[in-house]
Motif scaffolding. Sequence first.
Motif, PDB file in Angstrom:
ATOM      1  N   ARG A   3     -36.669 -95.454   6.849  1.00  0.00           N
ATOM      2  CA  ARG A   3     -37.817 -96.354   6.774  1.00  0.00           C
ATOM      3  C   ARG A   3     -37.418 -97.572   5.937  1.00  0.00           C
ATOM      4  O   ARG A   3     -36.743 -97.421   4.927  1.00  0.00           O
ATOM      5  N   LEU A   4     -37.849 -98.746   6.376  1.00  0.00           N
ATOM      6  CA  LEU A   4     -37.568 -99.994   5.664  1.00  0.00           C
ATOM      7  C   LEU A   4     -38.871-100.742   5.387  1.00  0.00           C
ATOM      8  O   LEU A   4     -39.108-101.849   5.895  1.00  0.00           O
ATOM      9  N   PRO A   5     -39.751-100.164   4.553  1.00  0.00           N
ATOM     10  CA  PRO A   5     -41.074-100.782   4.326  1.00  0.00           C
ATOM     11  C   PRO A   5     -41.009-102.118   3.596  1.00  0.00           C
ATOM     12  O   PRO A   5     -41.808-103.023   3.884  1.00  0.00           O
ATOM     13  N   GLN A  22     -30.967-105.796   0.319  1.00  0.00           N
ATOM     14  CA  GLN A  22     -31.139-104.896  -0.822  1.00  0.00           C
ATOM     15  C   GLN A  22     -31.585-103.513  -0.356  1.00  0.00           C
ATOM     16  O   GLN A  22     -31.077-102.495  -0.827  1.00  0.00           O
ATOM     17  N   GLU A  23     -32.517-103.477   0.577  1.00  0.00           N
ATOM     18  CA  GLU A  23     -33.022-102.184   1.057  1.00  0.00           C
ATOM     19  C   GLU A  23     -31.939-101.419   1.825  1.00  0.00           C
ATOM     20  O   GLU A  23     -31.796-100.211   1.665  1.00  0.00           O
ATOM     21  N   LEU A  24     -31.155-102.126   2.620  1.00  0.00           N
ATOM     22  CA  LEU A  24     -30.068-101.465   3.346  1.00  0.00           C
ATOM     23  C   LEU A  24     -28.998-100.960   2.384  1.00  0.00           C
ATOM     24  O   LEU A  24     -28.433 -99.887   2.583  1.00  0.00           O
ATOM     25  N   SER A  25     -28.702-101.714   1.337  1.00  0.00           N
ATOM     26  CA  SER A  25     -27.656-101.301   0.397  1.00  0.00           C
ATOM     27  C   SER A  25     -28.039-100.039  -0.366  1.00  0.00           C
ATOM     28  O   SER A  25     -27.170 -99.357  -0.901  1.00  0.00           O
ATOM     29  N   GLN A  26     -29.316 -99.715  -0.409  1.00  0.00           N
ATOM     30  CA  GLN A  26     -29.767 -98.498  -1.081  1.00  0.00           C
ATOM     31  C   GLN A  26     -29.666 -97.264  -0.186  1.00  0.00           C
ATOM     32  O   GLN A  26     -29.833 -96.147  -0.661  1.00  0.00           O
ATOM     33  N   LEU A  27     -29.366 -97.464   1.102  1.00  0.00           N
ATOM     34  CA  LEU A  27     -29.211 -96.333   2.014  1.00  0.00           C
ATOM     35  C   LEU A  27     -27.864 -95.659   1.782  1.00  0.00           C
ATOM     36  O   LEU A  27     -26.903 -96.286   1.352  1.00  0.00           O
ATOM     37  N   ASP A  28     -27.803 -94.413   2.118  1.00  0.00           N
ATOM     38  CA  ASP A  28     -26.535 -93.694   2.122  1.00  0.00           C
ATOM     39  C   ASP A  28     -25.774 -94.146   3.368  1.00  0.00           C
ATOM     40  O   ASP A  28     -26.374 -94.342   4.433  1.00  0.00           O
ATOM     41  N   VAL A  44     -14.823 -93.288   6.924  1.00  0.00           N
ATOM     42  CA  VAL A  44     -15.486 -94.291   6.101  1.00  0.00           C
ATOM     43  C   VAL A  44     -15.152 -94.006   4.644  1.00  0.00           C
ATOM     44  O   VAL A  44     -15.211 -92.874   4.187  1.00  0.00           O
ATOM     45  N   SER A  45     -14.788 -95.042   3.909  1.00  0.00           N
ATOM     46  CA  SER A  45     -14.465 -94.878   2.493  1.00  0.00           C
ATOM     47  C   SER A  45     -15.744 -94.836   1.657  1.00  0.00           C
ATOM     48  O   SER A  45     -16.833 -95.127   2.146  1.00  0.00           O
ATOM     49  N   ALA A  46     -15.586 -94.519   0.395  1.00  0.00           N
ATOM     50  CA  ALA A  46     -16.723 -94.448  -0.520  1.00  0.00           C
ATOM     51  C   ALA A  46     -17.142 -95.827  -1.034  1.00  0.00           C
ATOM     52  O   ALA A  46     -18.158 -95.946  -1.717  1.00  0.00           O
ATOM     53  N   ARG A  47     -16.393 -96.852  -0.700  1.00  0.00           N
ATOM     54  CA  ARG A  47     -16.722 -98.209  -1.154  1.00  0.00           C
ATOM     55  C   ARG A  47     -18.099 -98.617  -0.623  1.00  0.00           C
ATOM     56  O   ARG A  47     -18.415 -98.393   0.553  1.00  0.00           O
ATOM     57  N   PRO A  48     -18.933 -99.241  -1.454  1.00  0.00           N
ATOM     58  CA  PRO A  48     -20.239 -99.702  -0.970  1.00  0.00           C
ATOM     59  C   PRO A  48     -20.091-100.706   0.172  1.00  0.00           C
ATOM     60  O   PRO A  48     -19.143-101.481   0.206  1.00  0.00           O
ATOM     61  N   PHE A  49     -21.032-100.680   1.098  1.00  0.00           N
ATOM     62  CA  PHE A  49     -20.985-101.612   2.221  1.00  0.00           C
ATOM     63  C   PHE A  49     -21.830-102.833   1.913  1.00  0.00           C
ATOM     64  O   PHE A  49     -22.676-102.826   1.026  1.00  0.00           O
ATOM     65  N   GLN A  50     -21.571-103.913   2.652  1.00  0.00           N
ATOM     66  CA  GLN A  50     -22.331-105.149   2.530  1.00  0.00           C
ATOM     67  C   GLN A  50     -22.883-105.510   3.898  1.00  0.00           C
ATOM     68  O   GLN A  50     -22.266-105.193   4.920  1.00  0.00           O
TER      69      GLN A  50
END
Length: 117
Positions: A3-5, A22-28, A44-50
Amino acid sequence: MIRLPHSLNAWGTSAFNDVLGQELSQLDAADLPLQQGLAGSSHVSARPFQTMLISARENAGLLRVKVGIFYGGVIAGCSCADDPTPVDEQNEYCVVRLDIDMTTAETAVTLLADQPD
């Protein structure tokens, strides 16, 4: 289903791009089809995505958003002591379509192979 409220609430404002990112970056990363979008690596690596907003428009009760995702991948070796495979992270990129329900903010995520609008 994700959900992306906050993104839905920001739709039509100048803050939409920032709120969506910001909301997408908080997703797993497992909530997105990043593994299926790999092109040069195997995991997929553990590096955060952008993320990068490509387009957004309303369509039949949905907010249809096209997003580019930059992330890392690795080529996994056998993890043996004498394995010559270096653990190098590769840059990866894929494009997804987010179909955000305009009423519930429930969001379906689709990997786009040929990046159509």
